[in-house]
Design a protein around this motif. Structure first.
Motif, PDB file in Angstrom:
ATOM      1  N   HIS A 158       0.823  -1.215   0.000  1.00 25.80           N
ATOM      2  CA  HIS A 158       0.000   0.000   0.000  1.00 25.80           C
ATOM      3  C   HIS A 158       0.859   1.269   0.000  1.00 25.80           C
ATOM      4  O   HIS A 158       0.528   2.242  -0.669  1.00 25.80           O
ATOM      5  N   ILE A 159       1.942   1.244   0.736  1.00 26.87           N
ATOM      6  CA  ILE A 159       2.848   2.396   0.764  1.00 26.87           C
ATOM      7  C   ILE A 159       3.450   2.620  -0.619  1.00 26.87           C
ATOM      8  O   ILE A 159       3.474   3.748  -1.129  1.00 26.87           O
ATOM      9  N   ASN A 160       3.905   1.545  -1.254  1.00 28.66           N
ATOM     10  CA  ASN A 160       4.471   1.665  -2.598  1.00 28.66           C
ATOM     11  C   ASN A 160       3.421   2.161  -3.598  1.00 28.66           C
ATOM     12  O   ASN A 160       3.725   2.949  -4.490  1.00 28.66           O
ATOM     13  N   TRP A 161       2.191   1.716  -3.425  1.00 30.37           N
ATOM     14  CA  TRP A 161       1.111   2.150  -4.313  1.00 30.37           C
ATOM     15  C   TRP A 161       0.885   3.655  -4.149  1.00 30.37           C
ATOM     16  O   TRP A 161       0.739   4.379  -5.130  1.00 30.37           O
ATOM     17  N   LEU A 162       0.859   4.134  -2.891  1.00 28.62           N
ATOM     18  CA  LEU A 162       0.689   5.570  -2.650  1.00 28.62           C
ATOM     19  C   LEU A 162       1.849   6.381  -3.239  1.00 28.62           C
ATOM     20  O   LEU A 162       1.640   7.437  -3.838  1.00 28.62           O
TER      21      LEU A 162
END
Length: 104
Positions: A30-34
């Protein structure tokens, strides 16, 4: 894109009821997606800025051309041409031939 980010954040447990100081852990995915979405946003902003600068460049060129046309029309008036002459396509076609300009 913004709605996707909001949807992902809202999936966090009890996010809607949390105070502003509460901390949450997110998966690396999720962090990488953001981060990816933020980078895409920065790229789109750069593209928009470059497009705006390009528009400004051509707007300036257009204004310069308008000033040049006005100057040339005034010079033709000073040489004895009337406004009727300036509105006459024959005069413009003659001028175009003099400078080697041909429409495609």
């Amino acid at each position: 894109m913004l709605q996707e980010i909001k949807d992902r954040v809202n999936q966090l447990v009890n996010f809607e009821n949390a105070s502003d100081d509460d901390l949450y852990y997110m998966s690396k995915k999720h962090i990488n997606w953001l981060i990816e979405k933020a980078e895409e946003n920065e790229k789109l902003i750069r593209i928009a800025i470059e497009a705006s600068e390009g528009c400004e460049y051509w707007r300036d060129k257009y204004k310069q051309a308008q000033k040049r046309i006005q100057y040339l029309e005034n010079e033709l008036r000073n040489c004895g041409y009337s406004d009727t002459d300036l509105d006459n396509d024959f005069l413009w076609e003659f001028q175009d031939k003099q400078v080697g300009w041909e429409e495609e």
